[in-house]
Scaffold this motif. Structure first.
Motif, short mmCIF file in Angstrom:
data_model
loop_
_atom_site.label_atom_id
_atom_site.label_comp_id
_atom_site.label_asym_id
_atom_site.label_seq_id
_atom_site.Cartn_x
_atom_site.Cartn_y
_atom_site.Cartn_z
N MET A 81 9.50 -0.55 7.05
CA MET A 81 8.72 -1.69 7.02
C MET A 81 6.93 -1.21 6.60
N ARG A 82 6.47 -1.87 5.70
CA ARG A 82 5.07 -1.44 5.36
C ARG A 82 4.48 -2.80 5.30
N VAL A 83 3.21 -2.92 6.00
CA VAL A 83 2.55 -4.07 6.08
C VAL A 83 1.24 -4.14 5.05
N GLY A 84 1.38 -5.25 4.33
CA GLY A 84 0.15 -5.43 3.40
C GLY A 84 -1.10 -6.30 4.07
N ILE A 85 -2.15 -5.79 4.14
CA ILE A 85 -3.59 -6.39 4.49
C ILE A 85 -4.28 -6.62 3.29
N VAL A 86 -4.41 -8.02 3.02
CA VAL A 86 -5.47 -8.57 2.26
C VAL A 86 -6.75 -8.66 2.76
N GLY A 87 -7.76 -7.72 2.11
CA GLY A 87 -9.17 -7.97 2.64
C GLY A 87 -9.49 -6.89 3.49
N ALA A 88 -10.51 -5.76 3.24
CA ALA A 88 -11.18 -4.85 4.03
C ALA A 88 -12.43 -5.36 4.60
N GLY A 89 -12.33 -6.49 5.19
CA GLY A 89 -13.49 -6.79 5.81
C GLY A 89 -13.19 -6.27 7.30
N ILE A 90 -13.99 -6.82 8.18
CA ILE A 90 -14.09 -6.35 9.73
C ILE A 90 -12.56 -6.54 10.12
N THR A 91 -11.89 -7.59 9.92
CA THR A 91 -10.57 -8.27 10.60
C THR A 91 -9.56 -7.43 9.89
N GLY A 92 -9.47 -7.18 8.41
CA GLY A 92 -8.57 -6.33 7.91
C GLY A 92 -8.57 -4.99 8.33
N LEU A 93 -9.85 -4.28 8.56
CA LEU A 93 -10.04 -3.10 8.92
C LEU A 93 -9.35 -2.73 10.43
N ALA A 94 -9.79 -3.76 11.22
CA ALA A 94 -9.42 -3.76 12.48
C ALA A 94 -8.02 -3.93 12.85
N LEU A 95 -7.44 -4.74 11.89
CA LEU A 95 -6.01 -5.06 12.00
C LEU A 95 -5.25 -3.71 11.40
N GLN A 96 -5.74 -2.80 10.42
CA GLN A 96 -5.39 -1.81 9.94
C GLN A 96 -5.34 -0.70 11.13
N HIS A 97 -6.34 -0.65 11.57
CA HIS A 97 -6.46 0.38 12.75
C HIS A 97 -5.41 0.19 14.04
N GLN A 98 -5.22 -1.09 14.42
CA GLN A 98 -4.17 -1.37 15.47
C GLN A 98 -2.94 -1.04 15.09
N LEU A 99 -2.71 -1.38 13.62
CA LEU A 99 -1.32 -0.98 13.07
C LEU A 99 -1.24 0.53 13.07
N TYR A 100 -2.14 1.24 12.66
CA TYR A 100 -2.17 2.72 12.71
C TYR A 100 -1.75 3.11 14.02
N GLU A 101 -2.55 2.78 15.11
CA GLU A 101 -2.27 3.26 16.56
C GLU A 101 -1.01 2.87 17.00
N ARG A 102 -0.45 1.79 16.53
CA ARG A 102 1.10 1.49 16.87
C ARG A 102 2.09 2.40 15.93
N GLY A 103 1.77 3.00 15.16
CA GLY A 103 2.68 3.56 14.33
C GLY A 103 3.26 2.84 13.00
N VAL A 104 2.72 1.63 12.93
CA VAL A 104 3.09 0.79 11.77
C VAL A 104 2.53 1.41 10.11
N ASP A 105 3.14 1.52 9.30
CA ASP A 105 2.65 1.89 7.99
C ASP A 105 2.28 0.56 7.42
N SER A 106 0.79 0.89 6.86
CA SER A 106 0.06 -0.42 6.47
C SER A 106 -0.71 -0.09 5.00
N VAL A 107 -0.98 -0.73 4.24
CA VAL A 107 -1.84 -0.78 3.22
C VAL A 107 -3.12 -1.99 3.18
#
Length: 188
Positions: A1-27
């Motif tokens: 599964m790959r998660v798409g995150i719309v928006g590279a504001g602080i919320t999108g970037l923090a979410l991407q970091h948390q997903l990365y820490e949990r081993g979830v593939d995201s863009v």
């Protein structure tokens, strides 16, 4: 599964970091040429002007993110007030008392007098944007030059982009403000 995150504001970037820490593939998808969303720093007449959130509390989740990203040495703690807003080419101090409110040059006499009508305008309405509520309740000048920028500095979004019921309305309810912002402020 790959998660798409719309928006590279602080919320999108923090979410991407948390997903990365949990081993979830995201863009992360961003329409602007650089990340940051509404958060920007710019120089105006020798001053650094921060667009977007002005203050972030060092709550446990924020402190954890700062630590995870090894940003401890770049953390800057803001001094207590005075707080300033930029209007018409100059920095103006934000009033935090009735006395400061009367003497501030952030608002005209007309703008200050219009704010006094706020208790007669009715409570915030959930279907309004924050900007519509502030303009209706406090008048266009106070909404544009005082409360709107403070709101944007807290929530990191422009008041016309946020429904009242999802942000400021809930914050006011939690503080027991059911009718008048001014009456609540005077009581506080």
């Amino acid at each position: 599964m790959r998660v798409g995150i719309v928006g590279a504001g602080i919320t999108g970037l923090a979410l991407q970091h948390q997903l990365y820490e949990r081993g979830v593939d995201s863009v992360v998808f961003e329409a602007d040429s650089e990340p940051g969303g509404v958060i920007r720093s710019r120089s105006v007449e020798g001053y650094v002007v921060e667009d977007g959130p002005q203050r972030t509390r060092l709550s446990p989740p924020v402190a954890s993110l700062v630590d995870d990203l090894d940003l401890d040495d770049r953390l800057v703690e803001a001094a207590d007030p005075p707080l300033y807003l930029y209007r018409d080419g100059s920095l103006r101090q934000v009033p935090f008392s009735v006395r400061e409110g009367v003497s501030t040059d952030l608002l005209s006499l007309r703008g200050k007098l219009r704010m006094l009508l706020e208790p007669l305008t009715g409570p915030p309405r959930g279907e309004e944007s924050v900007e519509e509520s502030l303009t209706r309740m406090l008048g266009p000048e106070a909404a544009r030059y005082l409360v709107g920028p403070l709101y944007g500095g807290i929530y990191g979004t422009h008041p016309d982009e946020m429904p009242m019921r999802h942000s400021l309305g809930r914050a006011l309810e939690k503080r027991g403000v059911d009718r008048s912002l001014l009456v609540a402020a005077v009581r506080a």
